[in-house]
Scaffold this motif. Structure first.
Motif, PDB file in Angstrom:
ATOM      1  N   TYR A   4       0.967  -1.949   0.038  1.00  0.00           N
ATOM      2  CA  TYR A   4      -0.094   0.487  -0.001  1.00  0.00           C
ATOM      3  C   TYR A   4       0.948   0.842  -0.033  1.00  0.00           C
ATOM      4  O   TYR A   4       1.914   1.775   0.377  1.00  0.00           O
ATOM      5  N   PHE A   7      -1.510   6.357   1.840  1.00  0.00           N
ATOM      6  CA  PHE A   7      -2.675   5.491   2.867  1.00  0.00           C
ATOM      7  C   PHE A   7      -3.324   6.696   3.385  1.00  0.00           C
ATOM      8  O   PHE A   7      -2.481   8.261   2.953  1.00  0.00           O
ATOM      9  N   LEU A  46       2.705  -1.353   5.781  1.00  0.00           N
ATOM     10  CA  LEU A  46       2.516   0.797   5.997  1.00  0.00           C
ATOM     11  C   LEU A  46       3.252   0.925   7.195  1.00  0.00           C
ATOM     12  O   LEU A  46       3.316   0.533   8.429  1.00  0.00           O
ATOM     13  N   CYS A  64      -4.037   5.371   8.593  1.00  0.00           N
ATOM     14  CA  CYS A  64      -2.904   5.009  10.269  1.00  0.00           C
ATOM     15  C   CYS A  64      -3.384   5.500  10.969  1.00  0.00           C
ATOM     16  O   CYS A  64      -3.933   6.940  11.196  1.00  0.00           O
TER      17      CYS A  64
END
Length: 83
Positions: A4, A7, A46, A64
């Motif tokens: 990813y 994000f 991440l 996050c």
């Protein structure tokens, strides 16, 4: 699992009686059931420890939640001290 690169950073809702995390993309409330540790089977590529998946129909962003969770813990601590 794929990596990813995009994000969002979840935010702590202001002036909320109950600490509430908001999606960094669409500002929808992140369900506590969709916030989890970034490890084991739930591992995302991440740079954060806590992940929140937005369940809004047209969003689905990966968030996050590290800073927002720290803010929620601080808010909880301050509320305990005030009692």
């Amino acid at each position: 699992m794929s990596e990813y690169h995009d994000f969002y950073v979840a935010r702590l809702a202001e002036h909320s009686t109950v600490p509430t995390l908001l999606c960094g993309h669409c500002r929808s409330i992140l369900s506590p059931k969709r916030i989890f540790a970034n490890d084991g089977e739930n591992r995302y590529s991440l740079p954060c420890d806590i992940i929140g998946l937005c369940s809004a129909d047209d969003c689905g962003a990966v968030n996050c939640c590290d800073e927002a969770m720290k803010g929620a813990e601080q808010q909880h601590y301050e509320n305990r001290v005030a009692v």
